[in-house]
Design an enzyme around this catalytic site. Sequence first.
Site, PDB file in Angstrom:
ATOM      1  N   CYS A 185       1.154  40.048  28.504  1.00  0.00           N
ATOM      2  CA  CYS A 185       0.152  41.133  28.390  1.00  0.00           C
ATOM      3  C   CYS A 185       0.967  42.410  28.829  1.00  0.00           C
ATOM      4  O   CYS A 185       1.785  42.263  29.600  1.00  0.00           O
ATOM      5  CB  CYS A 185      -0.697  41.166  29.722  1.00  0.00           C
ATOM      6  SG  CYS A 185      -1.576  42.266  30.425  1.00  0.00           S
ATOM      7  N   THR A 187      -0.982  45.282  29.528  1.00  0.00           N
ATOM      8  CA  THR A 187      -2.091  46.403  30.000  1.00  0.00           C
ATOM      9  C   THR A 187      -1.418  47.246  30.799  1.00  0.00           C
ATOM     10  O   THR A 187      -1.766  48.539  31.119  1.00  0.00           O
ATOM     11  CB  THR A 187      -3.113  45.569  30.565  1.00  0.00           C
ATOM     12  OG1 THR A 187      -3.535  44.771  29.484  1.00  0.00           O
ATOM     13  CG2 THR A 187      -4.218  46.378  31.228  1.00  0.00           C
TER      14      THR A 187
HETATM   15  P1  5GP Z   1       0.002  33.684  31.490  1.00  0.00           P
HETATM   16  O1  5GP Z   1      -0.367  32.379  32.115  1.00  0.00           O
HETATM   17  O2  5GP Z   1       0.651  33.839  30.218  1.00  0.00           O
HETATM   18  O3  5GP Z   1       0.734  34.456  32.475  1.00  0.00           O
HETATM   19  O4  5GP Z   1      -1.471  34.660  31.480  1.00  0.00           O
HETATM   20  C1  5GP Z   1      -2.558  34.097  30.531  1.00  0.00           C
HETATM   21  C2  5GP Z   1      -3.573  34.965  30.379  1.00  0.00           C
HETATM   22  O5  5GP Z   1      -3.091  36.371  30.042  1.00  0.00           O
HETATM   23  C3  5GP Z   1      -4.869  34.737  29.557  1.00  0.00           C
HETATM   24  O6  5GP Z   1      -5.653  33.606  30.118  1.00  0.00           O
HETATM   25  C4  5GP Z   1      -5.462  36.072  29.295  1.00  0.00           C
HETATM   26  O7  5GP Z   1      -6.338  36.273  30.337  1.00  0.00           O
HETATM   27  C5  5GP Z   1      -4.227  36.934  29.501  1.00  0.00           C
HETATM   28  N1  5GP Z   1      -3.841  37.446  28.117  1.00  0.00           N
HETATM   29  C6  5GP Z   1      -3.520  36.679  26.943  1.00  0.00           C
HETATM   30  N2  5GP Z   1      -3.194  37.588  26.161  1.00  0.00           N
HETATM   31  C7  5GP Z   1      -3.340  38.942  26.311  1.00  0.00           C
HETATM   32  C8  5GP Z   1      -3.139  40.209  25.721  1.00  0.00           C
HETATM   33  O8  5GP Z   1      -2.707  40.387  24.551  1.00  0.00           O
HETATM   34  N3  5GP Z   1      -3.298  41.071  26.582  1.00  0.00           N
HETATM   35  C9  5GP Z   1      -3.605  41.000  27.942  1.00  0.00           C
HETATM   36  N4  5GP Z   1      -3.902  41.990  28.850  1.00  0.00           N
HETATM   37  N5  5GP Z   1      -4.008  39.803  28.375  1.00  0.00           N
HETATM   38  C10 5GP Z   1      -3.850  38.675  27.799  1.00  0.00           C
END
Ligand code: 5GP
Length: 344
Positions: A185, A187
């Site tokens: 992400c 953001t």
């Molecule tokens: P991780 O476990 O990889 O740290 O986080 C997974 C979460 O990241 C997902 O469930 C979703 O909420 C968020 N996420 C997935 N793709 C994106 C993206 O392209 N942008 C953002 N802002 N969040 C994402």
Amino acid sequence: MPKILTEPQLDFSNVLIRPKRSTMTSRSEINLNRTIDMRCGRKWSGVPIIAANMDTTGTFEVYETLANHGCVTALHKFYTKEDFIEYQSSKVLDPNLFMVSTGISNDDYDRLISIMEVVDCNWICVDIANGYIPRLVEFCKILREKYPNKMIVAGNVATREMVEELIINGMVDVVKIGIGPGSACTTRLKTGVGVPQLSAILDCADAAHGCRGRIIADGGITCPGDMAKAFGAGADFVMMGGQFAGHDQNPGDVIEENGKKMKLFYGMSSKQAMVKHYGKMNNYRSSEGRELKIPYKGDLNNTIEDYLGGVRSTCTYIGAREIKDMAKCTTFLLTNQQLNKHFV
Ligand code: 5GP
């Protein structure tokens, strides 16, 4: 006038869990199953860990592995009704261990309804990047009228007032928490918006439990210790993307670079995902996700077992017999050094 909140806001790496005298003698005494009462009247039982509804992790192959461990897979929203029909022609899906995901457009709604007609599923996951828009609450309310007994998840948000709004006015059972912590992400970089994930979980769990709702801590887990901290902070469920990616069970080929084996993992708002699913990236929005090459990790069973073992061990350190007891047994210590980095 702009305000500044001065209370420290914490990420997983800012804290450790203080050990406590415990009567448990072995990790095998720990029960990782939970039975959770939902607002809709349903009782859910299983291991409260969820694979993210990303197209690299929310797949039928991941479901098959995680369901064997009692965990849930949020299937991504690009599966069509025909995909579900085909899958079910030879295999069975456990209605408690997978979610059908949806966005909030009219097309999303029609797709969801058509899938729910052919699939027996107890969960619906309404997922948008910015859960602060009124249309999310309206959409959830409409879904609740149509499906009074389904467990409805909505997100993502990271503050208590929106948790309460989604539970009370959106009539959802579970709110998904996380603005910006995800491994793919961007953001926080692109918008400057976000809430450190441990503080978001602490605050939102308190808000949700105050109105008989539940939360999923979504994103930012980098190791089993982070998962234990999320449960310790009050999360009812923990969702992971990156940690469940990069295995044999995930889509995509193994790439070899400089003798290292890798697999591709990308955010669902990344340019790669947009082009793949929509053929283009609209230029009024910026990409809030990135594409990563992550280490190839082999069999997903090893990763999930590592996580389950880690959480069991946390329970023995703090005197919790099951995940349900973790929040009341947890005392966090603020720390500025989580790990000994001497050999890194
Ligand atoms: P991780 O476990 O990889 O740290 O986080 C997974 C979460 O990241 C997902 O469930 C979703 O909420 C968020 N996420 C997935 N793709 C994106 C993206 O392209 N942008 C953002 N802002 N969040 C994402």
